[in-house]
Design a protein around this motif. Structure first.
Motif, PDB file in Angstrom:
ATOM      1  N   LEU A 192       0.858  -1.175   0.000  1.00 45.52           N
ATOM      2  CA  LEU A 192       0.000   0.000   0.000  1.00 45.52           C
ATOM      3  C   LEU A 192       0.895   1.226   0.000  1.00 45.52           C
ATOM      4  O   LEU A 192       1.665   1.439   0.940  1.00 45.52           O
ATOM      5  CB  LEU A 192      -0.911   0.000   1.231  1.00 45.52           C
ATOM      6  CG  LEU A 192      -1.827   1.220   1.392  1.00 45.52           C
ATOM      7  CD1 LEU A 192      -2.853   1.273   0.256  1.00 45.52           C
ATOM      8  CD2 LEU A 192      -2.532   1.183   2.747  1.00 45.52           C
ATOM      9  N   HIS A 193       0.817   2.017  -1.078  1.00 47.97           N
ATOM     10  CA  HIS A 193       1.658   3.209  -1.222  1.00 47.97           C
ATOM     11  C   HIS A 193       3.138   2.867  -1.039  1.00 47.97           C
ATOM     12  O   HIS A 193       3.886   3.589  -0.368  1.00 47.97           O
ATOM     13  CB  HIS A 193       1.239   4.287  -0.222  1.00 47.97           C
ATOM     14  CG  HIS A 193      -0.201   4.698  -0.335  1.00 47.97           C
ATOM     15  ND1 HIS A 193      -0.771   5.092  -1.535  1.00 47.97           N
ATOM     16  CD2 HIS A 193      -1.188   4.753   0.602  1.00 47.97           C
ATOM     17  CE1 HIS A 193      -2.050   5.394  -1.328  1.00 47.97           C
ATOM     18  NE2 HIS A 193      -2.328   5.179  -0.054  1.00 47.97           N
ATOM     19  N   GLY A 194       3.550   1.739  -1.624  1.00 49.51           N
ATOM     20  CA  GLY A 194       4.942   1.331  -1.549  1.00 49.51           C
ATOM     21  C   GLY A 194       5.353   0.679  -0.245  1.00 49.51           C
ATOM     22  O   GLY A 194       6.521   0.319  -0.071  1.00 49.51           O
ATOM     23  N   ARG A 195       4.427   0.484   0.673  1.00 47.18           N
ATOM     24  CA  ARG A 195       4.720  -0.113   1.977  1.00 47.18           C
ATOM     25  C   ARG A 195       4.200  -1.550   2.007  1.00 47.18           C
ATOM     26  O   ARG A 195       3.051  -1.810   1.653  1.00 47.18           O
ATOM     27  CB  ARG A 195       4.061   0.701   3.089  1.00 47.18           C
ATOM     28  CG  ARG A 195       4.266   0.135   4.491  1.00 47.18           C
ATOM     29  CD  ARG A 195       3.482   0.907   5.534  1.00 47.18           C
ATOM     30  NE  ARG A 195       4.073   2.219   5.772  1.00 47.18           N
ATOM     31  CZ  ARG A 195       3.499   3.357   5.446  1.00 47.18           C
ATOM     32  NH1 ARG A 195       2.321   3.355   4.821  1.00 47.18           N
ATOM     33  NH2 ARG A 195       4.080   4.513   5.711  1.00 47.18           N
ATOM     34  N   THR A 196       5.051  -2.493   2.411  1.00 54.37           N
ATOM     35  CA  THR A 196       4.634  -3.889   2.538  1.00 54.37           C
ATOM     36  C   THR A 196       3.819  -4.073   3.810  1.00 54.37           C
ATOM     37  O   THR A 196       4.231  -3.633   4.894  1.00 54.37           O
ATOM     38  CB  THR A 196       5.853  -4.822   2.578  1.00 54.37           C
ATOM     39  OG1 THR A 196       6.573  -4.710   1.340  1.00 54.37           O
ATOM     40  CG2 THR A 196       5.433  -6.271   2.767  1.00 54.37           C
ATOM     41  N   LEU A 197       2.663  -4.720   3.681  1.00 51.17           N
ATOM     42  CA  LEU A 197       1.791  -4.965   4.828  1.00 51.17           C
ATOM     43  C   LEU A 197       1.404  -6.437   4.884  1.00 51.17           C
ATOM     44  O   LEU A 197       1.253  -7.095   3.854  1.00 51.17           O
ATOM     45  CB  LEU A 197       0.517  -4.123   4.739  1.00 51.17           C
ATOM     46  CG  LEU A 197       0.653  -2.605   4.811  1.00 51.17           C
ATOM     47  CD1 LEU A 197      -0.711  -1.952   4.626  1.00 51.17           C
ATOM     48  CD2 LEU A 197       1.274  -2.164   6.134  1.00 51.17           C
ATOM     49  N   VAL A 198       1.251  -6.925   6.107  1.00 49.63           N
ATOM     50  CA  VAL A 198       0.687  -8.249   6.356  1.00 49.63           C
ATOM     51  C   VAL A 198      -0.630  -8.035   7.085  1.00 49.63           C
ATOM     52  O   VAL A 198      -0.672  -7.351   8.115  1.00 49.63           O
ATOM     53  CB  VAL A 198       1.629  -9.119   7.208  1.00 49.63           C
ATOM     54  CG1 VAL A 198       0.987 -10.475   7.494  1.00 49.63           C
ATOM     55  CG2 VAL A 198       2.973  -9.296   6.516  1.00 49.63           C
ATOM     56  N   ILE A 199      -1.708  -8.591   6.547  1.00 48.05           N
ATOM     57  CA  ILE A 199      -3.029  -8.447   7.159  1.00 48.05           C
ATOM     58  C   ILE A 199      -3.530  -9.835   7.548  1.00 48.05           C
ATOM     59  O   ILE A 199      -3.539 -10.748   6.725  1.00 48.05           O
ATOM     60  CB  ILE A 199      -4.023  -7.772   6.199  1.00 48.05           C
ATOM     61  CG1 ILE A 199      -3.531  -6.368   5.831  1.00 48.05           C
ATOM     62  CG2 ILE A 199      -5.412  -7.691   6.831  1.00 48.05           C
ATOM     63  CD1 ILE A 199      -4.427  -5.648   4.841  1.00 48.05           C
ATOM     64  N   TYR A 200      -3.909  -9.990   8.811  1.00 46.43           N
ATOM     65  CA  TYR A 200      -4.467 -11.268   9.249  1.00 46.43           C
ATOM     66  C   TYR A 200      -5.814 -11.025   9.930  1.00 46.43           C
ATOM     67  O   TYR A 200      -6.081  -9.949  10.469  1.00 46.43           O
ATOM     68  CB  TYR A 200      -3.505 -12.025  10.166  1.00 46.43           C
ATOM     69  CG  TYR A 200      -3.093 -11.315  11.434  1.00 46.43           C
ATOM     70  CD1 TYR A 200      -3.830 -11.459  12.612  1.00 46.43           C
ATOM     71  CD2 TYR A 200      -1.947 -10.521  11.475  1.00 46.43           C
ATOM     72  CE1 TYR A 200      -3.448 -10.833  13.781  1.00 46.43           C
ATOM     73  CE2 TYR A 200      -1.557  -9.885  12.636  1.00 46.43           C
ATOM     74  CZ  TYR A 200      -2.305 -10.045  13.788  1.00 46.43           C
ATOM     75  OH  TYR A 200      -1.925  -9.408  14.950  1.00 46.43           O
ATOM     76  N   MET A 201      -6.659 -12.042   9.875  1.00 46.48           N
ATOM     77  CA  MET A 201      -8.028 -11.913  10.374  1.00 46.48           C
ATOM     78  C   MET A 201      -8.258 -12.830  11.565  1.00 46.48           C
ATOM     79  O   MET A 201      -7.892 -13.997  11.544  1.00 46.48           O
ATOM     80  CB  MET A 201      -9.030 -12.244   9.267  1.00 46.48           C
ATOM     81  CG  MET A 201     -10.481 -11.859   9.607  1.00 46.48           C
ATOM     82  SD  MET A 201     -11.396 -13.117  10.529  1.00 46.48           S
ATOM     83  CE  MET A 201     -11.865 -14.224   9.208  1.00 46.48           C
TER      84      MET A 201
END
Length: 206
Positions: free
Chosen positions: A125-134
């Protein structure tokens, strides 16, 4: 799909010291020196080997009920969801490039705290690596977005705390390789509106 992971000897396949089980996930990656890796998750753990070389496959993580895995190559991190726990390992801990690697004995870190992570996803997102967990809270779905912290990831390995510390054990410290970025949730009753050629349609996600 059930497969046999083992070593071929002679003219035909040999199932001695082989593992038969259900493959639940897999991911391709590369070592720092450019060798192609294949990582396979099974109900009994994680196997790693070089591409096009079945004899190189090794059982590197003895985890139960592996359902997802992912590589963050830019950060040298391997993520695995096992028995509803989300763990992060240094790739060097699984496939050391040299015996003196500073991360070869690194203990894993747990991103999710308590168990009951249902799935995770990796993106930018906008060049930023993200990890999303639920995770679930009551009937609501809670999504946690975290971002890798390069300085923490690149720190030298620390010695395990206490006699029960283990490379793949259950007493992992709370993750400091990732920092909270954002949290959001979806209530139990969710409807979405879909724009179609003939107008709008409302869909109930429950």
């Amino acid at each position: 799909m059930d497969v046999v992971i083992g070593v071929q000897q002679g003219l035909g396949p040999s199932y001695e010291n082989a593992f038969t089980g259900k493959v639940t996930c897999s991911v391709l990656s590369n070592t720092p020196d450019g060798k192609g890796l294949v990582v396979t998750g099974c109900v009994e753990g994680v196997w790693v080997g070089f591409r096009h070389d079945s004899r190189s496959m090794r059982h590197v993580l003895h985890l139960k009920m592996v359902t997802q895995c992912a590589m963050l190559e830019d950060f040298g991190i391997f993520l695995v969801l096992a028995d509803k726990f989300l763990f992060a390992y240094h790739i060097e801990a699984l496939v050391p490039s040299s015996p003196s690697s500073s991360h070869s004995s690194q203990t894993p870190q747990k991103l999710s705290g308590n168990k009951d992570v249902y799935f995770f996803s990796v993106g930018t997102l906008h060049g930023r690596t993200l990890v999303i967990y639920m995770k679930k809270k009551g009937l609501d779905s809670i999504f946690h977005a975290v971002k890798p912290v390069v300085e923490r990831i690149n720190e030298r390995a620390k010695a395990p705390q206490g006699l029960m510390g283990s490379r793949f054990g259950s007493r992992q410290a709370k993750s400091d390789w990732f920092r909270a970025y954002r949290e959001f949730f979806l209530p139990s009753e969710v409807k979405i509106v879909i724009l179609c050629a003939k107008g709008f349609e409302i869909m109930d996600l429950m």
